[in-house]
Design a protein around this motif. Structure first.
Motif: not given
Lengths: 312, 312
Positions: B205, B209-210, B213-214
């Motif tokens: 990723l 995107a990382i 999402n987190q």
């Protein structure tokens, strides 16, 4: 006591346990989607390392639970527990008033959704300790283990649960009733929580290699799961971590279920195993940073799988 | 002041910064192994998004530091910092009494090994913030950024460090001297520690995107690194986590250096970035369970890469 059984999600595990119940004299039907045509024609061929080979010809072979003709005494749900599978919808049309709903599924805290949807039905929560593969459509190979643990969420001794256990025993497979099936789920989670994600995130290492190289971390994750179980009112045996470590040392190199799903490009049981455990921890204010880290990483992995499959 | 420079580990980054020093009038030689023949014949062709294109013809092109003819004022080490590279052995034969050893390398606490081996030489610790690729043997593409931070471990203002900075400035690249280069390394580690392993462990990723999402987990890892830096006596600015998060949001989708190494099947800088940070935490009794989890997983990944490469 009559024994009309409907297996929903009759892949390797559902087909195997269904085949055992048929052996014991139950009238067993199956809902199986992917292998419908083959199973409809020729049933299952089951080859077991311990119980020999036999042909299992289900009473009815169905594409959908709604097509079930009759009223099941036991509806045994063997699907995976993943966010893309609506378990309630999968079984709703075959649940009659007298139907006991039996879960043979992984994860913790997976019962509530079904209890809420079917508050008047007996729910039997079950765990399978088995190594069992689908070799081809309708062909099942039982490689090792096989033990089932069944239990009711209430403390009461349900005759329907005992009867089901007796059928499995009659067919030759180990089956016990747990007085605290929720604790049994947490016990299995103590093993699953480290080894399943570590096998995937390491790029496919077997359990032995993981243990040899990162035993301390494995222990810490296991300990975190024990703390969560205790906070949930299901304290586990004091030696559970030692027992799991010793067991893993003696196991042959083993591919976890998450690793098998991952290798097949399937959705993994990240939410049922890790997500539900982390949410239970949060509810009870238990800090579980290592488990949480594994959960975060598995969520990213699942995201990456989905974005890859969208691209393809 | 004379400026004889030897670049050791002259891949994309070493070739690029060496090319800049040559532009500024230094006498630059290189030790490069894999692309030796091409570079010996035709030097480097460097294409920079900001500084145009130029040919960099090193004074000497060598396979080994021992072959260096002369005494370097600066030996600039640009290799990766991984357990399979013996950095001391790599440079020993070219270190003269007046040679300043310059590290342009990733990681934290990577200086001690060289300080111990060369206690009488000036050590300049440096960090590159650059996106720079090797397109083909001897062909370097500078895509973005480029800033260098240099510093001495002692507080003293070393004229050799200022001179090196001036050469880089003269060549048109941003270069500053940090009063606390160790803190600068920790600052970079605040970013590297979550994003590098998460990019690999997620299966590729991009940073965006990382983060999307987190973000909470990324922040927790960053905060753990801040605590370690503080325990080591290098407290970081209070807004460092916010600053890194904001920076990442504004960056184009970016492949981390670990992800690039991973995709090429190379050893990653797990030890230099995560291992050294975790060991520093242990030394100071700082708990860093999320960072530790990432370190454990990356060690398993590296193990899996090595076992795959042994099989092939």
């Amino acid at each position: 006591m009559s024994s009309k059984v409907l297996i929903v999600g009759a892949g390797a595990i559902g087909g195997f346990y269904g085949g055992l119940l048929a052996k014991a004299g139950a009238e067993v039907s199956v809902v199986c989607r992917s292998d419908y045509h083959i199973v409809k024609q020729q049933g299952y061929r089951i080859k077991s390392h311990a119980l020999g080979c036999w042909q299992f010809m289900p009473d009815q072979v169905l594409r959908d639970a709604a097509d079930y003709d009759g009223q099941a005494d036991y509806l045994i749900l063997c699907s995976k527990v993943t966010p893309d599978i609506d378990r309630v919808a999968l079984i709703r049309d075959a649940v009659a008033p007298q139907t006991a709903i039996v879960l043979i599924q992984n994860g913790v805290e997976i019962e509530e959704e079904l209890q809420q949807a079917f508050p008047d039905n007996l729910l039997i929560s079950g765990l399978a300790f088995i190594c069992c593969n689908r070799l081809a459509p309708g062909e099942i190979s039982h490689l090792a283990y096989g033990k089932l643990i069944l239990g009711n969420l209430s403390d009461s001794h349900e005759p329907k649960t005992s009867h089901l256990r007796d059928l499995f025993l009659q067919a030759g497979i180990e089956c016990v009733i747990s007085e605290d099936i929720v604790a049994s789920r947490w016990q299995k989670c103590v093993w699953n929580a480290p080894f399943n994600p570590l096998s995937v995130l390491s790029g496919g290492l077997a359990t032995q290699a993981i243990l040899q190289n990162q035993e301390n971390f494995v222990r810490r994750v296991m300990q975190e799961v024990c703390s969560i179980a205790e906070a949930c009112g299901h304290a586990l045996p004091a030696d559970i971590v030692e027992a799991h470590i010793a067991l893993t040392r003696d196991m042959p190199p083993y591919k976890t279920s998450m690793l098998l799903d991952f290798e097949r490009g399937h959705t993994m049981e990240t939410e049922a195993i890790l997500g539900n455990a982390v949410r239970a921890a949060q509810r009870h204010g238990v800090d579980c940073p290592c488990l949480q880290s594994l959960y975060v990483l598995m969520q990213l992995r699942e995201l990456q799988i989905r974005s890859n499959s969208l691209l393809n």
